[in-house]
Design an enzyme around this catalytic site. Structure first.
Site, PDB file in Angstrom:
ATOM      1  N   ARG A 207       0.778  -1.418   0.092  1.00 42.30           N
ATOM      2  CA  ARG A 207      -0.094   0.063  -0.063  1.00 42.30           C
ATOM      3  C   ARG A 207       0.829   1.220  -0.103  1.00 42.30           C
ATOM      4  NH1 ARG A 207      -5.791  -0.289   1.599  1.00 42.30           N
ATOM      5  NH2 ARG A 207      -6.425  -2.031   1.431  1.00 42.30           N
TER       6      ARG A 207
ATOM      7  N   ARG B 111      -2.458   7.250   1.308  1.00 41.75           N
ATOM      8  CA  ARG B 111      -2.960   8.431   1.938  1.00 41.75           C
ATOM      9  C   ARG B 111      -1.898   8.896   2.796  1.00 41.75           C
ATOM     10  NH1 ARG B 111      -8.527   5.614   3.435  1.00 41.75           N
ATOM     11  NH2 ARG B 111      -7.152   3.937   3.413  1.00 41.75           N
TER      12      ARG B 111
ATOM     13  N   ARG C  24      -6.098  12.814  -4.771  1.00 38.52           N
ATOM     14  CA  ARG C  24      -7.487  12.373  -4.253  1.00 38.52           C
ATOM     15  C   ARG C  24      -8.644  13.352  -4.013  1.00 38.52           C
ATOM     16  NH1 ARG C  24     -10.882  10.118  -3.069  1.00 38.52           N
ATOM     17  NH2 ARG C  24     -10.916   8.707  -1.401  1.00 38.52           N
TER      18      ARG C  24
ATOM     19  N   ASP D  67      -6.910  -1.763  -7.300  1.00 37.86           N
ATOM     20  CA  ASP D  67      -7.666  -2.349  -6.013  1.00 37.86           C
ATOM     21  C   ASP D  67      -7.860  -3.969  -6.303  1.00 37.86           C
ATOM     22  OD1 ASP D  67      -8.472  -1.505  -3.375  1.00 37.86           O
ATOM     23  OD2 ASP D  67      -9.902  -2.945  -3.968  1.00 37.86           O
TER      24      ASP D  67
ATOM     25  N   TYR E  89     -15.436 -10.914  -0.151  1.00 31.79           N
ATOM     26  CA  TYR E  89     -16.018  -9.731  -0.284  1.00 31.79           C
ATOM     27  C   TYR E  89     -17.332  -9.926  -1.251  1.00 31.79           C
ATOM     28  CZ  TYR E  89     -12.100  -6.902   1.500  1.00 31.79           C
ATOM     29  OH  TYR E  89     -11.069  -6.514   2.269  1.00 31.79           O
TER      30      TYR E  89
END
Ligand code: CP3
Length: 340
Positions: free
Chosen positions: A23, A27, A36, A72, A147
């Site tokens: 990752r 962020r 973003r 993703d 998921y």
């Protein structure tokens, strides 16, 4: 071209231990935040120029030895026919979770060129621009199935286990479709230019070793052997892998990702000499004062020496709250302390 990462995957000698961060485009990076601020997450994933831009950001900022494609694991699920949304509060939401035969029948095995060409275009741009190897990735069938069945993130995986135990035929049907999807998706990424691939099995750690062997491993093995024909290193990461290492070593992957809860030396002893390992600094260690962080880096490096090859990484993804200085200090320390 800096090929330290690829050589370590193959267990060849390197001048220092290569490092990247799961990752790493994310962020905790102010330059990611500014991209973003302009576009939502899925648009970012689906715009090749922007996806390529944020993929490169951590390479420039941290000096890592590999880039991982910005995307993703849920992107192929959308291409299989489910409605995907990312919400700020609940994370990903998949409408109409798959819990019946008709739910599975509705799903297609997508052609990457047709419905995910943005991924292949991002890879092509990146290969022009990068001076480090590019890692492609996919979720593993089991993790993707959770998921699809739960409809998003979950704490207890009740629906997944209910279907596994009460309707194994249906579970197998879904896993079959996912396995074909993952093989074709990773193959397309490699043919577009990905120089290694990582399979993320984030939730396989919720399975007992017996259940892992029955409900997850057979499909991972098919993915690995299907993808290996393409001739690039395959990394397999299972979060919470401690109780599963004996099974994971049967996956056939070249590199085994180890999460941070396990002592790396113990993991290497459990896996044996055939495998390179990737990991496994505690992601919380980035919050430590620099000197203590460096001690932890040295400890992981020293333990990694026992494996056939070692790629330094965190033992799971970097937190959005992680201090940037910590990430920079970690990469610098890995390079400095491992130099031969
Ligand atoms: O590693 C990288 O830098 C490449 C990009 C990448 C992302 N997700 C970007 C992302 C990768 C490899 C992933 C994989 C992924 N996605 C996993 C497996 C990895 C793991 O951590 O075990 C999983 C389980 C997902 C699903 C997912 N994506 C969730 C549950 C969420 C929401 C939670 C969260 O962190 O916000 C995401 C969103 C996501 N994927 C973000 C990023 C940068 C944050 C989105 C944002 O910018 O708001």
């Amino acid at each position: 071209m800096n090929d330290t990462f690829l050589r370590a995957c193959l267990g060849e000698k390197t001048e220092y231990t290569p490092v990247w961060i799961m990752r790493q485009a994310g962020r905790y990076l102010p330059e990611y935040q500014s991209v973003r601020a302009e576009v939502d997450f899925l648009t970012l994933c689906k715009t090749p120029e922007l996806a390529a831009k944020v993929t490169i950001q951590p390479v420039l900022r941290l000096g890592v030895d590999a880039a991982i494609l910005f995307s993703d694991i849920l992107i192929p699920i959308e291409a299989m026919g489910m409605d995907l949304e990312f919400t700020d509060k609940k994370g990903p939401v998949l409408k109409d979770p798959v819990r019946s035969k008709s739910g599975v029948d509705r799903l297609i095995v997508p052609d990457t060129e047709d419905s995910m060409s943005f991924v292949l275009e991002a890879i092509k741009i990146l290969r022009q621009e990068l001076k480090v190897p590019l890692i492609g990735f996919s979720g593993a069938p089991f993790t993707l199935a959770t998921y699809m069945i739960e409809g998003g993130s979950t704490k207890n995986f009740i629906n997944t286990k209910r279907i596994m135990f009460q309707n194994p035929g249906l579970f197998n049907l879904l896993m079959d479709k996912l396995t074909m999807t993952v093989i074709s998706y990773l193959t397309a990424q490699i043919r577009a230019g990905a120089q290694a691939v990582q399979i993320f099995d984030t939730w396989a750690g919720i399975l007992s070793a017996d259940d892992y062997r029955e409900y997850a491993l057979p499909y991972v093995k098919r993915v690995v052997s299907g993808v290996k024909k393409e001739g690039v290193p395959v990394i397999y990461f299972v979060n919470d892998c401690a109780g599963l290492l004996k099974e994971i070593r049967k996956s056939g992957a070249d590199v085994i990702g180890i999460d941070w809860r396990v002592d790396l030396h113990d993991a290497i002893k459990g896996l044996g000499k055939k495998y390179a390992v990737q990991g496994n600094l505690d992601p919380y260690a980035l919050f430590l004062p620099k000197e203590k962080l460096e001690d932890r880096v040295k400890d992981v490096l020293w333990k990694g020496e026992f494996a056939k090859g070692h790629i330094f990484n965190l033992g799971h993804g970097i937190f959005p709250e992680a201090p940037l200085e910590g990430a920079i200090a970690m990469v610098e320390a890995v390079h400095r302390f491992s130099e031969k």
